[in-house]
Design an enzyme around this catalytic site. Structure first.
Site, PDB file in Angstrom:
ATOM      1  N   LYS A 115       7.706  11.554  -7.561  1.00 26.12           N
ATOM      2  CA  LYS A 115       7.876  10.161  -7.111  1.00 26.12           C
ATOM      3  C   LYS A 115       8.685  10.102  -5.823  1.00 26.12           C
ATOM      4  O   LYS A 115       8.383   9.331  -4.919  1.00 26.12           O
ATOM      5  CB  LYS A 115       8.613   9.327  -8.156  1.00 26.12           C
ATOM      6  CG  LYS A 115       7.999   9.312  -9.506  1.00 26.12           C
ATOM      7  CD  LYS A 115       7.045   8.166  -9.669  1.00 26.12           C
ATOM      8  CE  LYS A 115       5.874   8.665 -10.441  1.00 26.12           C
ATOM      9  NZ  LYS A 115       6.299   9.349 -11.702  1.00 26.12           N
ATOM     10  N   GLU A 199      15.251   1.609  -9.153  1.00 26.52           N
ATOM     11  CA  GLU A 199      14.473   0.527  -8.539  1.00 26.52           C
ATOM     12  C   GLU A 199      14.857  -0.788  -9.198  1.00 26.52           C
ATOM     13  O   GLU A 199      15.293  -0.806 -10.345  1.00 26.52           O
ATOM     14  CB  GLU A 199      12.968   0.752  -8.769  1.00 26.52           C
ATOM     15  CG  GLU A 199      12.340   1.765  -7.858  1.00 26.52           C
ATOM     16  CD  GLU A 199      10.840   1.934  -8.130  1.00 26.52           C
ATOM     17  OE1 GLU A 199      10.312   1.324  -9.066  1.00 26.52           O
ATOM     18  OE2 GLU A 199      10.220   2.707  -7.378  1.00 26.52           O
ATOM     19  N   HIS A 234       2.157   2.614 -22.376  1.00 26.91           N
ATOM     20  CA  HIS A 234       1.707   3.310 -21.173  1.00 26.91           C
ATOM     21  C   HIS A 234       0.354   3.970 -21.331  1.00 26.91           C
ATOM     22  O   HIS A 234      -0.054   4.799 -20.531  1.00 26.91           O
ATOM     23  CB  HIS A 234       2.747   4.336 -20.707  1.00 26.91           C
ATOM     24  CG  HIS A 234       4.080   3.697 -20.444  1.00 26.91           C
ATOM     25  ND1 HIS A 234       4.266   2.796 -19.428  1.00 26.91           N
ATOM     26  CD2 HIS A 234       5.264   3.783 -21.089  1.00 26.91           C
ATOM     27  CE1 HIS A 234       5.509   2.367 -19.456  1.00 26.91           C
ATOM     28  NE2 HIS A 234       6.143   2.934 -20.450  1.00 26.91           N
ATOM     29  N   ARG A 291      -6.599  12.420  -8.893  1.00 27.62           N
ATOM     30  CA  ARG A 291      -7.709  12.902  -9.728  1.00 27.62           C
ATOM     31  C   ARG A 291      -8.724  11.779  -9.904  1.00 27.62           C
ATOM     32  O   ARG A 291      -8.476  10.646  -9.491  1.00 27.62           O
ATOM     33  CB  ARG A 291      -7.166  13.282 -11.115  1.00 27.62           C
ATOM     34  CG  ARG A 291      -6.515  12.064 -11.787  1.00 27.62           C
ATOM     35  CD  ARG A 291      -6.257  12.233 -13.262  1.00 27.62           C
ATOM     36  NE  ARG A 291      -5.824  10.968 -13.849  1.00 27.62           N
ATOM     37  CZ  ARG A 291      -4.587  10.511 -13.831  1.00 27.62           C
ATOM     38  NH1 ARG A 291      -3.612  11.214 -13.260  1.00 27.62           N
ATOM     39  NH2 ARG A 291      -4.284   9.340 -14.386  1.00 27.62           N
TER      40      ARG A 291
HETATM   41  C1  MV4 Z   1       8.009  -0.243 -12.991  1.00 25.08           C
HETATM   42  C2  MV4 Z   1       8.016  -1.405 -13.788  1.00 25.08           C
HETATM   43  C3  MV4 Z   1       8.834  -2.437 -13.410  1.00 25.08           C
HETATM   44  N1  MV4 Z   1       9.617  -2.311 -12.325  1.00 25.08           N
HETATM   45  N2  MV4 Z   1       8.805  -0.177 -11.900  1.00 25.08           N
HETATM   46  C4  MV4 Z   1       5.293   2.369 -15.918  1.00 25.08           C
HETATM   47  C5  MV4 Z   1       4.465   3.568 -15.649  1.00 25.08           C
HETATM   48  C6  MV4 Z   1       4.873   4.074 -14.317  1.00 25.08           C
HETATM   49  N3  MV4 Z   1       3.701   4.420 -13.598  1.00 25.08           N
HETATM   50  C7  MV4 Z   1       5.629   2.951 -13.685  1.00 25.08           C
HETATM   51  N4  MV4 Z   1       5.785   1.937 -14.661  1.00 25.08           N
HETATM   52  C8  MV4 Z   1       6.481   0.794 -14.393  1.00 25.08           C
HETATM   53  N5  MV4 Z   1       7.263   0.809 -13.284  1.00 25.08           N
HETATM   54  C9  MV4 Z   1       9.587  -1.210 -11.592  1.00 25.08           C
HETATM   55  N6  MV4 Z   1      10.387  -1.105 -10.532  1.00 25.08           N
HETATM   56  C10 MV4 Z   1       7.182  -1.449 -14.897  1.00 25.08           C
HETATM   57  C11 MV4 Z   1       6.417  -0.357 -15.210  1.00 25.08           C
HETATM   58  C12 MV4 Z   1       5.613  -0.498 -16.389  1.00 25.08           C
HETATM   59  C13 MV4 Z   1       4.229  -0.473 -16.328  1.00 25.08           C
HETATM   60  C14 MV4 Z   1       3.540  -0.239 -15.147  1.00 25.08           C
HETATM   61  C15 MV4 Z   1       2.180  -0.201 -15.117  1.00 25.08           C
HETATM   62  C16 MV4 Z   1       1.460  -0.409 -16.298  1.00 25.08           C
HETATM   63  C17 MV4 Z   1       2.102  -0.618 -17.455  1.00 25.08           C
HETATM   64  C18 MV4 Z   1       3.492  -0.649 -17.509  1.00 25.08           C
HETATM   65  C19 MV4 Z   1       4.135  -0.890 -18.708  1.00 25.08           C
HETATM   66  C20 MV4 Z   1       5.490  -0.913 -18.756  1.00 25.08           C
HETATM   67  C21 MV4 Z   1       6.237  -0.705 -17.594  1.00 25.08           C
END
Ligand code: MV4
Length: 480
Positions: A115, A199, A234, A291
């Site tokens: 990341k 973040e 997730h 991918r």
């Molecule tokens: C976040 C977020 C809220 N705020 N970042 C979850 C998986 C990873 N790829 C990043 N994710 C998240 N990052 C900030 N700054 C909320 C999530 C997140 C989420 C993101 C995409 C799809 C489903 C999710 C479920 C819970 C939290």
């Protein structure tokens, strides 16, 4: 390219091999001892057993797979998703052995696998990012200062994490020190890398991702978005394209941002750029998946582009034969991931024999399926049985086709998430488009599903009774 080895199993191995065959190229399957009779093995022109059932002994054995490829004179390797698909070392080893890797360069895989490295790479490209820091942090005092600056709640993320692993929400300053220590030690044990960063926490985002495609001639395009907000822990459950919330202007801006992310890591091939989308219609770059994604079929439906074919063409060194302006969204597509899990028992994996297995078919239905009646659902791998993908001229139509297809999908012998999927597609919040990543948590419970199933059973019984009475009535009619 005359022969391609698919380093995967199940529905995705089949899906990839179908395109390879259509292109007039020979296919090689690899398989574990648990998959001797699997459909992907029978579909391939040649198939080689590479080890015992456990993935670590078979589908993750990169050296063994390369050895097989060399023995059989394979020109290219397609990794599918999961397993070795985002393993930079494997991609490099494939190329070093004179075989074409059907995927992005190992540098892009490496950069996007971290990341922090990803944030660093895209820094110069003016891409919207969630407020926060872009370097690893261990000092809790510094973290507190950042928290005060961006405002609580904040989110601690592991640099090496992905798909939600190693994330922690911190509501208030008092909890920060404790949560940070936990996050670091968790990241250390899970990924062998304790780097975490901070973040601003976006509390109710939608997950919208952009499909990108690029070639070795410097052409970069995007194939619009997929909406993947309906997910559980997730794990995506339902995906669709296009998203109900984007208009053409925002779609173009997100597409341009995604292309910039791809350029930032010299991306080649098909990739996906994930964004968070908040209630004020802001979007933020999250990460890039290097991918072919599970949910790629919804993009194929609305654009008419076969993404696997494009991956192969790009890997062969061809220039993409169409331009951004040639691409238009046509209709709407929905995807349901069908898992062998019990939605009434906290989605416990359900193994056993598929006593009955009849998949739906018809206009507007695409099944990406890896199973057949009589087959065992093995415990060793991901419990996804198939992807049920539907298409309609409108979103409503795609949903109606989906609900009928779910009803015509007959599985006996194992529990599946089909009824749970139907629950989603029938839900008012989903149908209206007013949902976010909290959909499942907010609306789903086993009770709600039971209630709906029982209501349907009552309705069906009522309809049957009505028909019965009508038939009886007609029988009594005098014949003269
Ligand atoms: C976040 C977020 C809220 N705020 N970042 C979850 C998986 C990873 N790829 C990043 N994710 C998240 N990052 C900030 N700054 C909320 C999530 C997140 C989420 C993101 C995409 C799809 C489903 C999710 C479920 C819970 C939290």
């Amino acid at each position: 390219m005359k022969k391609i080895l698919v380093a995967n199993r199940g529905e995705i191995a089949l899906r990839v091999m179908k395109t390879i065959k259509r292109m007039g190229i020979d296919t090689v399957a690899v398989y574990s001892e648990a998959d001797r009779n699997a459909p992907h093995v029978r579909f391939a022109d040649e198939a080689v057993c590479i080890g015992p059932a456990a993935s670590s002994e078979s589908y993750l054995k990169g050296d063994k797979i390369i050895e097989v490829a060399k023995q059989l004179g394979v020109d290219g390797i397609h990794p599918g998703y999961g397993f070795l698909s985002e393993n930079a070392g494997f991609a490099e080893a494939v190329e070093n052995n004179g075989i074409t890797w059907i995927g992005p360069g190992s540098k892009a895989i490496k950069v996007m696998g971290s990341k922090l490295a990803a944030k660093d790479a895209v820094k110069a490209y003016d891409i919207p990012m969630v407020p926060g820091i872009d370097e690893a942090i261990t000092d809790t005092e510094k973290a507190k200062a950042i928290g005060k600056d961006i405002g609580f709640p904040i989110l601690i993320k592991a640099s090496a994490g992905g798909g939600g692993k190693g994330m922690r929400v911190v509501e208030k300053e008092e909890d920060l020190e404790d949560q940070m220590k936990r996050a670091i030690s968790e990241a250390e044990s899970a990924f062998g890398d304790g780097s975490v960063f901070i973040e601003k926490y976006v509390s109710s985002p939608r997950h919208i991702e952009i499909q990108v495609l690029s070639d070795t001639h410097g052409n970069y395009l995007h194939l619009f978005e997929r909406e993947c907000s309906v997910q559980r822990r997730h794990q995506k459950v339902v995906e669709e394209a296009p998203s109900v919330v984007l208009d053409d202007e925002l779609r173009a801006r997100m597409g341009e941002a995604a292309v910039k992310v791809a350029k930032a890591c010299d991306y080649v091939g098909a990739g996906t750029v994930e964004f968070l989308f908040d209630e004020n219609r802001n979007f933020y770059f999250l990460e890039m998946n290097t991918r072919l994604q599970v949910e790629h079929p919804v993009t194929e439906y609305i654009t008419g582009v076969d993404l696997v074919e494009q991956q192969i063409r790009v890997a062969r060194g061809e220039a993409i034969a169409f331009s951004q302006d040639d691409l238009k969204i046509k209709g709407h597509a929905m995807e349901l991931r069908v898992y062998a899990e019990d939605p009434l028992e906290d989605f416990m994996p359900s193994t056993g024999t598929l006593e009955k297995y009849q998949i739906p078919q018809g206009e507007g239905i695409r099944m990406d399926n890896g199973f057949e009646e009589g087959m065992e659902v093995p415990i060793y791998y991901d419990p996804m049985l198939a992807k049920l993908v539907t298409y309609g001229k409108t979103r409503e139509e795609a949903i109606e086709v989906m609900i009928k297809a779910i009803d015509n999908y007959i599985v006996e012998g194992v529990s599946t998430t089909l009824a749970f999927g139907k629950f989603v597609f029938q839900h008012d919040a989903f149908r209206s488009g007013d949902f976010d990543t909290h959909f499942v948590k907010k609306y789903y419970s086993p009770e709600a599903l039971k209630e709906e199933t029982e209501q349907e059973a009552r309705l069906a019984a009522l309809l049957a009774l009505k028909q019965y009475l009508k038939d009886k009535e007609q029988l009594r009619l005098p014949s003269n």
